[in-house]
Write a protein that holds these residues in place. Structure first.
Motif, short mmCIF file in Angstrom:
data_model
loop_
_atom_site.label_atom_id
_atom_site.label_comp_id
_atom_site.label_asym_id
_atom_site.label_seq_id
_atom_site.Cartn_x
_atom_site.Cartn_y
_atom_site.Cartn_z
N MET A 21 2.82 5.97 -2.84
CA MET A 21 3.89 6.85 -3.31
C MET A 21 3.76 7.10 -4.81
O MET A 21 4.07 8.19 -5.29
CB MET A 21 5.26 6.25 -2.99
N GLY A 22 3.35 6.11 -5.55
CA GLY A 22 3.25 6.25 -7.00
C GLY A 22 1.96 6.90 -7.47
O GLY A 22 1.97 7.69 -8.42
N PHE A 23 0.84 6.56 -6.82
CA PHE A 23 -0.46 7.00 -7.35
C PHE A 23 -1.28 7.84 -6.38
O PHE A 23 -2.24 8.47 -6.80
CB PHE A 23 -1.28 5.77 -7.76
N GLY A 24 -0.99 7.80 -5.12
CA GLY A 24 -1.72 8.60 -4.14
C GLY A 24 -2.65 7.77 -3.27
O GLY A 24 -2.90 6.60 -3.53
N LYS A 25 -3.13 8.41 -2.22
CA LYS A 25 -3.98 7.73 -1.24
C LYS A 25 -5.34 7.35 -1.81
O LYS A 25 -5.91 6.34 -1.42
CB LYS A 25 -4.18 8.62 -0.01
N VAL A 26 -5.84 8.14 -2.73
CA VAL A 26 -7.16 7.85 -3.30
C VAL A 26 -7.12 6.53 -4.06
O VAL A 26 -8.05 5.73 -3.98
CB VAL A 26 -7.62 9.01 -4.22
N TYR A 27 -6.04 6.27 -4.78
CA TYR A 27 -5.92 5.03 -5.53
C TYR A 27 -5.88 3.83 -4.60
O TYR A 27 -6.50 2.80 -4.87
CB TYR A 27 -4.68 5.08 -6.42
N ASP B 237 0.82 -1.20 0.00
CA ASP B 237 0.00 0.00 0.00
C ASP B 237 0.86 1.26 0.00
O ASP B 237 0.54 2.23 -0.67
CB ASP B 237 -0.93 0.03 1.21
N ARG B 238 1.94 1.22 0.74
CA ARG B 238 2.84 2.38 0.80
C ARG B 238 3.48 2.65 -0.57
O ARG B 238 3.57 3.79 -1.00
CB ARG B 238 3.92 2.14 1.86
#
Length: 110
Positions: free
Chosen positions: A61-67, A56-57
């Motif tokens: 980092m790559g796509f954001g918390k929403v993803y 998840d981390r």
């Protein structure tokens, strides 16, 4: 069509739709309890994220918390039994249709 008729249609759709969604959910729960399945236990096991934090981390980092949140919602939806999916879909469609009727009603002529 006049305002009161559209509001009445919205109210009828809301009541009948929510009642049918509740009926599907209730009969599904009753059938699952009679069959002895452990849907709630399977759902809890699928949602646990013991080893998911690192993945998840990296995704965050790559796509954001929403993803990450969308991935978890998709996993939750996939773990639901069919009757719960049907009940939630009917309830959501009913609410959207009723809100549309209530929003459009004031814009119509008397």
């Amino acid at each position: 069509m006049n305002r009161s008729r559209v509001r009445l249609i919205g109210l009828i759709v809301l009541v009948l739709g929510l009642a049918s969604a509740e009926g599907i959910y209730w009969f599904g729960e009753r059938a699952a309890a009679e069959a002895g399945t452990q849907d709630s236990e399977e759902l809890a096991n699928s949602i646990q994220l013991e080893n998911q934090r690192k993945a998840d981390r990296e995704i965050e980092m790559g796509f954001g918390k929403v993803y990450v949140m969308l991935i978890h919602c998709e996993n939750w939806w996939a773990a639901l039994p069919g009757y719960k999916k049907a009940a939630f879909s009917i309830a959501a469609t009913t609410i959207l249709t009723a809100v549309l009727c209530f929003v459009l009603a004031p814009q119509l002529r008397q």
